[in-house]
Design an enzyme around this catalytic site. Structure first.
Site, PDB file in Angstrom:
ATOM      1  N   ASP A   3       0.856  -1.103  -0.072  1.00 55.85           N
ATOM      2  CA  ASP A   3       0.197   0.043  -0.168  1.00 55.85           C
ATOM      3  C   ASP A   3       1.160   1.264   0.034  1.00 55.85           C
ATOM      4  OD1 ASP A   3      -2.452   1.269  -0.083  1.00 55.85           O
ATOM      5  OD2 ASP A   3      -2.875   1.118   2.039  1.00 55.85           O
ATOM      6  N   HIS A  46       2.433   3.257  -8.809  1.00 52.22           N
ATOM      7  CA  HIS A  46       2.201   1.841  -9.132  1.00 52.22           C
ATOM      8  C   HIS A  46       3.328   1.202 -10.173  1.00 52.22           C
ATOM      9  CE1 HIS A  46      -1.680   2.269  -7.524  1.00 52.22           C
ATOM     10  NE2 HIS A  46      -2.071   3.038  -8.521  1.00 52.22           N
ATOM     11  N   LEU A  96      10.240 -20.605  -4.855  1.00 49.10           N
ATOM     12  CA  LEU A  96       9.150 -19.836  -4.067  1.00 49.10           C
ATOM     13  C   LEU A  96       8.012 -19.865  -5.113  1.00 49.10           C
ATOM     14  CD1 LEU A  96       8.588 -17.488  -2.145  1.00 49.10           C
ATOM     15  CD2 LEU A  96       9.269 -16.088  -4.247  1.00 49.10           C
TER      16      LEU A  96
HETATM   17  C1  IPE Z   1      -5.499  -2.614  -0.297  1.00 51.63           C
HETATM   18  O1  IPE Z   1      -5.293  -1.300  -0.286  1.00 51.63           O
HETATM   19  C2  IPE Z   1      -5.568  -3.363  -1.515  1.00 51.63           C
HETATM   20  C3  IPE Z   1      -4.259  -3.520  -2.113  1.00 51.63           C
HETATM   21  C4  IPE Z   1      -3.027  -3.172  -1.618  1.00 51.63           C
HETATM   22  C5  IPE Z   1      -4.425  -4.087  -3.517  1.00 51.63           C
HETATM   23  P1  IPE Z   1      -6.325  -0.295  -0.501  1.00 51.63           P
HETATM   24  O2  IPE Z   1      -5.527   1.087  -0.724  1.00 51.63           O
HETATM   25  O3  IPE Z   1      -7.227  -0.539  -1.445  1.00 51.63           O
HETATM   26  O4  IPE Z   1      -7.086  -0.245   0.869  1.00 51.63           O
HETATM   27  P2  IPE Z   1      -7.922   0.953   1.536  1.00 51.63           P
HETATM   28  O5  IPE Z   1      -8.932   1.531   0.698  1.00 51.63           O
HETATM   29  O6  IPE Z   1      -7.262   2.008   2.114  1.00 51.63           O
HETATM   30  O7  IPE Z   1      -8.574   0.316   2.715  1.00 51.63           O
HETATM   31  C1  IPE Z   2      -1.561   0.185  -3.212  1.00 54.18           C
HETATM   32  O1  IPE Z   2      -1.300   1.628  -3.240  1.00 54.18           O
HETATM   33  C2  IPE Z   2      -1.830  -0.337  -4.836  1.00 54.18           C
HETATM   34  C3  IPE Z   2      -3.238  -0.629  -4.967  1.00 54.18           C
HETATM   35  C4  IPE Z   2      -4.249  -0.523  -3.894  1.00 54.18           C
HETATM   36  C5  IPE Z   2      -3.474  -1.199  -6.346  1.00 54.18           C
HETATM   37  P1  IPE Z   2      -2.362   2.554  -3.511  1.00 54.18           P
HETATM   38  O2  IPE Z   2      -2.820   3.131  -4.561  1.00 54.18           O
HETATM   39  O3  IPE Z   2      -3.535   2.433  -2.459  1.00 54.18           O
HETATM   40  O4  IPE Z   2      -1.936   3.948  -2.829  1.00 54.18           O
HETATM   41  P2  IPE Z   2      -2.441   5.037  -1.938  1.00 54.18           P
HETATM   42  O5  IPE Z   2      -3.075   4.207  -0.589  1.00 54.18           O
HETATM   43  O6  IPE Z   2      -3.524   5.753  -2.393  1.00 54.18           O
HETATM   44  O7  IPE Z   2      -1.423   5.806  -1.324  1.00 54.18           O
HETATM   45 MG    MG Z   3      -3.914   2.427  -0.499  1.00 48.78          MG
END
Ligand code: IPE
Ligand code: IPE
Ligand code: MG
Length: 250
Positions: A30, A47, A141
């Site tokens: 995240d 990303h 793995l």
């Molecule tokens: C969880 O992260 C999903 C992934 C890392 C793929 P999100 O960014 O979607 O989660 P919330 O919305 O902060 O709970």
């Molecule tokens: C995690 O990073 C990747 C996915 C959920 C696909 P985010 O895109 O949720 O990044 P933040 O949380 O908005 O910073």
């Molecule tokens: Mg996020």
């Protein structure tokens, strides 16, 4: 508890291998968006940077002798994002596998995917299926991507399948137990995670492996996923090795 301050004692693979390493590590990757925002870049740049971290962390997990690395790449709730971002995220597996599949094959990594794949664009499914096929003979793995994955969705599907199998006489009521239930989940044949890592400072599960994480150790860090480094994983495992897992015993 927040961790991730690794400025002092640098850990090495050798140090960590002195004690048992977790069999299965699951990561909620995240903070890609915030990483980009901080640099005045579009979210998708985060990303893309995160993809390079996946490569590094996979290599390290493999050399540590971790059996399964499960990475949360896209949740069933992530469809709520702007279409341009979703489209980019769906192209990432294609780019990742085009770039790194030869390396994964060479490193004896087995690629797997869990989630509702039917809802993914054809190019995403195709890339992933190719990777699964081309790495199916490997026995190093297991690199398990959670793609369009949601734990509640997974549990509901398991319940529906069980109800159906009971109706058809394939399964008896008294055979419904933790073990048989687990075999209806997308993680069947994969042991439960021992260690869950979430980056970016959020302290929640966001619909990830709710059943399977029942006894996992949790490790949270403020570091955004694109800034996550080998040293952070080593630190997480070092902390894991110091924890006393009791599974309800004494
Ligand atoms: C969880 O992260 C999903 C992934 C890392 C793929 P999100 O960014 O979607 O989660 P919330 O919305 O902060 O709970
Ligand atoms: C995690 O990073 C990747 C996915 C959920 C696909 P985010 O895109 O949720 O990044 P933040 O949380 O908005 O910073
Ligand atoms: Mg996020």
């Amino acid at each position: 508890m927040f961790q991730g301050d690794t400025t002092n004692n640098e850990l090495t693979v050798h140090d960590i291998k002195q004690q048992p390493v977790p069999n299965h590590v699951a990561i909620i990757m995240d903070g890609n968006g915030r990483w980009a925002q901080k640099r005045a870049l579009p979210r998708i740049a985060g990303h893309h940077e995160g993809m390079k971290v996946v490569r590094k962390i996979t290599k390290l997990a493999n050399s540590l002798g971790i059996k399964v690395l499960t990475l949360y790449a896209f949740s069933t709730e992530n469809w709520k994002r702007p279409k341009t971002e979703v489209d980019f995220l769906m192209k990432l597996p294609v780019e990742y596998l085009n770039t790194y599949l030869p390396e994964l094959i060479e490193e004896n990594v087995q690629v797997r995917v869990m989630g509702n794949l039917d809802a993914l664009p054809a190019h995403t499914i195709q890339a992933v299926e190719q990777a699964i096929i081309k790495t199916s003979m490997n026995d190093g793995l297991t690199l398990n991507f959670a793609l369009n994955y949601g734990s509640r969705d997974e549990i509901l599907n398991a319940v529906k399948h069980i109800a159906n199998d009971v109706r058809e006489g394939i399964l008896q009521d008294e055979q419904i137990n933790e073990e048989s239930f687990s075999s209806y989940l997308m993680t069947k044949n994969i042991p439960d995670p021992d260690l869950l890592i979430r980056t970016s400072g959020e302290i929640r599960l966001s619909n990830f492996l709710l059943w399977q994480l029942a006894y996992a150790e949790f490790w949270f860090t403020d570091v955004y996923w694109p800034d996550f480094r080998e040293q952070h994983l080593l630190q997480a495992i070092d902390d894991f090795q110091k924890r006393g897992r009791r599974f309800g015993g004494v």
